[in-house]
Design an enzyme around this catalytic site. Structure first.
Site, PDB file in Angstrom:
ATOM      1  N   LEU A 293       0.834  -1.203   0.000  1.00 57.15           N
ATOM      2  CA  LEU A 293       0.000   0.000   0.000  1.00 57.15           C
ATOM      3  C   LEU A 293       0.865   1.249   0.000  1.00 57.15           C
ATOM      4  O   LEU A 293       1.783   1.376   0.833  1.00 57.15           O
ATOM      5  CB  LEU A 293      -0.914  -0.004   1.230  1.00 57.15           C
ATOM      6  CG  LEU A 293      -1.675   1.289   1.555  1.00 57.15           C
ATOM      7  CD1 LEU A 293      -2.615   1.666   0.412  1.00 57.15           C
ATOM      8  CD2 LEU A 293      -2.463   1.137   2.859  1.00 57.15           C
ATOM      9  N   CYS A 294       0.587   2.181  -0.924  1.00 51.90           N
ATOM     10  CA  CYS A 294       1.231   3.485  -0.976  1.00 51.90           C
ATOM     11  C   CYS A 294       2.761   3.318  -1.019  1.00 51.90           C
ATOM     12  O   CYS A 294       3.276   2.631  -1.886  1.00 51.90           O
ATOM     13  CB  CYS A 294       0.756   4.340   0.192  1.00 51.90           C
ATOM     14  SG  CYS A 294       1.203   6.090   0.098  1.00 51.90           S
ATOM     15  N   LEU A 295       3.499   3.911  -0.096  1.00 54.01           N
ATOM     16  CA  LEU A 295       4.945   3.755  -0.086  1.00 54.01           C
ATOM     17  C   LEU A 295       5.326   2.292   0.130  1.00 54.01           C
ATOM     18  O   LEU A 295       6.318   1.806  -0.428  1.00 54.01           O
ATOM     19  CB  LEU A 295       5.562   4.628   1.010  1.00 54.01           C
ATOM     20  CG  LEU A 295       7.073   4.547   1.210  1.00 54.01           C
ATOM     21  CD1 LEU A 295       7.818   4.805  -0.097  1.00 54.01           C
ATOM     22  CD2 LEU A 295       7.517   5.525   2.285  1.00 54.01           C
TER      23      LEU A 295
END
Length: 557
Positions: A293-295
């Site tokens: 997720l995301c980074l």
């Protein structure tokens, strides 16, 4: 009521917002034609407003001199439409906003400076809205009279409490009713590994049989991991466990100053890579799926490429949620990540050893100041209401810090130089080639994501070599992930995974909209790749014994 905004502007001086506004002012003085035209229009608007308000009050038709958004929640009270004084004030405010924006837009500025000047101006205009002041907020005045002044007393109490204990910013949430492990991060799990950077959780099975391939959840460390295990019924991890997956999740430690030298290499080697080693030992399988997720999604893609380039074929499927791999068009966050801003942040982090979570949270708040700042100025301070109790906001308030070495590397190599997409990013001694692996991919983006624009996330489909299923979800950066099945949920998908169009716009022309959550679509896709069903593996192993119950210790740091 300008306190929260002025504090944020000062906090973000490293981004050069004030300097950009000064440049706009100087450019206007040297070339005043645009400002003069805007001034004449403003004078005409202000002259017409009293007559228009009077005509409307008498029941006649009259077009306002500036566009009026009927859906603007700030002006939802009927007095803003029916009371001529408040209607005039509303139009005067909107006319002044149009004037200020036209003046700044007319200034001859470089693209980065123009974006910063616009964002800074929008923040100041939002702060100056008449709804943020008691005397010019009819809803707050009505509520004060209706409560005999009790709402004003409660608002004053909230204001003083925020001034003393929340750096003068209105609280977004009342998190006192949430308890970790019961209301948040509640899916039953055990800690099976811990190092100085992360804990690894193994979730207890909830089905008689599970798929052979285990699943590792790789969260961002910009926030805490439990956004992937938010609350019962609203947890992606719980959903995966209940659909026959053996799930593991990384929970990162909130860095302290003595971790300032922690690098991106450390996050790879002591994060997902060692987590895969532990999972392999516990489950005794050769293939492991990853959800990032995301980074954490960017690190997932890097991990998959790094291992493939070293001849390690353990990665099965790769799921990337609201993840940016090509930073050429980073959206509004590009305003905070240009060369000059990053250089200033580097100096600040070198002095302090890390970047405080409050700074990053404040940056995200500025991007949606009306929703995340001034909405609570009105409700908490003027109306005397208590902050809402909401699990997503409770998680959002539980911010983390960033080690200076890692965050400097991330900002410069990803945002400024876009090395990951270019194939020139070196991690742990390896130039990362995202096309090295052939794992099937499932890429999710959210249509209203202001952190990772979905069109930019779509470019991931051209960077990965394996077959990719791209899904566009309802919601934003967080609500697009915390997306359990429900009547309002929807997603779009194109059935062909081998002939995806080169652009997001082209993909959307052939995509089909479906009701329901992408969680359901992912569960079907995931099951096709996750192997046969069988007995669940043990929790922990002889080498990696259970260290304690989930959600562990690091989530409290």
């Amino acid at each position: 009521m300008l306190g929260p905004a002025s504090d944020l502007v000062e906090d973000f001086d490293a981004a050069g917002f004030g300097e950009a506004l000064s440049q706009a002012a100087r450019a206007t003085l040297t070339n005043p034609a645009g400002a003069m035209g805007a001034s004449m229009q403003l004078a005409g608007d202000l002259a017409r407003i009293p007559m228009i308000a009077a005509i409307r009050w008498l029941g006649g038709p009259a077009e306002p001199p500036v566009p009026v958004d009927p859906k603007d929640p700030r002006f939802a009270d009927s007095a803003w439409s029916t009371n001529p004084a408040y209607y005039s004030l509303r139009l005067a405010y909107l006319a002044a906003c149009r004037f200020a924006r036209e003046v700044v837009a007319s200034a001859a500025l470089e693209a980065d400076a123009a974006r910063k000047a616009t964002l800074a101006l929008d923040l100041l205009l939002d702060a100056a809205a008449p709804t943020n002041f008691l005397a010019s907020n009819p809803a707050a005045l009505k509520h004060a009279f209706g409560t005999g002044g009790a709402s004003l007393a409660r608002g004053a109490r909230n204001f003083v409490d925020d001034l003393l204990h929340n750096e003068g910013r209105p609280r977004q949430v009342d998190a006192s009713g949430f308890h970790m492990g019961r209301d948040l991060a509640a899916t039953p799990a055990r800690v099976v590994y811990r190092n100085e950077l992360m804990e690894l959780l193994q979730y207890e099975p909830q089905t008689p049989q599970v798929h052979a391939t285990p699943l590792l959840c790789s969260p961002p460390w910009i926030n805490k991991y439990y956004i992937m295990d938010l609350a019962p019924g609203r947890s992606f991890i719980e959903w995966a466990v209940q659909h026959g997956r053996t799930v593991f999740a990384i929970s990162y430690k909130n860095p302290s100053k003595d971790m300032s030298a922690t690098s991106m290499d450390d996050y790879l080697v002591r994060g997902p890579q060692i987590a895969l080693d532990v999972i392999s030992d516990i489950t005794a399988v050769a293939t492991i799926d990853i959800v990032g997720l995301c980074l954490g999604g960017a690190l997932t893609a890097i991990t998959a490429a790094y291992l493939a380039q070293s001849g390690d074929s353990r990665i099965g499927t790769v799921t990337l949620l609201n993840t940016l791999l090509d930073y050429a068009q980073p959206g509004v966050l590009g305003t905070f990540t240009d060369e000059r801003t990053v250089a200033r942040l580097e100096k600040k982090m070198q002095r302090e050893g890390l970047l405080e979570g409050r700074s990053m949270a404040g940056a995200f708040d500025v991007l949606r100041a009306n929703d995340l700042i001034f909405n609570y100025v009105v409700s908490n301070w003027l109306m005397g209401q208590d902050p809402p109790t909401f699990d997503i906001l409770a998680w959002n308030a539980d911010s983390t810090r960033m080690p200076a070495a890692m965050h400097t590397f991330y900002l410069r190599n990803f945002y400024v130089q876009n090395k990951l997409a270019a194939g020139t990013l070196e991690i742990a001694g390896t130039l990362i080639d995202l096309s090295a692996g052939t794992s099937p991919g499932y890429v999710v983006s959210a249509i209203n994501d202001h952190i990772v624009p979905w069109e930019s996330a779509y470019t991931t489909t051209g960077l990965l070599r394996g077959p990719v299923r791209f899904v566009l979800s309802s919601g934003g950066h967080i609500a697009g992930i915390v997306n359990p099945p429900g009547p309002k949920a929807w997603y779009e998908v194109a059935e062909s995974e081998t002939t995806l169009p080169p652009t997001g716009a082209g993909w959307r022309e052939v995509a089909q909209r479906r009701s329901g959550s992408w969680w359901e679509d992912w569960a079907r896709w995931s099951a096709q790749h996750a192997g046969p069903l069988g007995e669940p593996p043990p929790v922990g192993s002889t080498r990696y014994r259970v260290l304690g119950d989930g959600p562990g210790e690091y989530v409290f740091t």
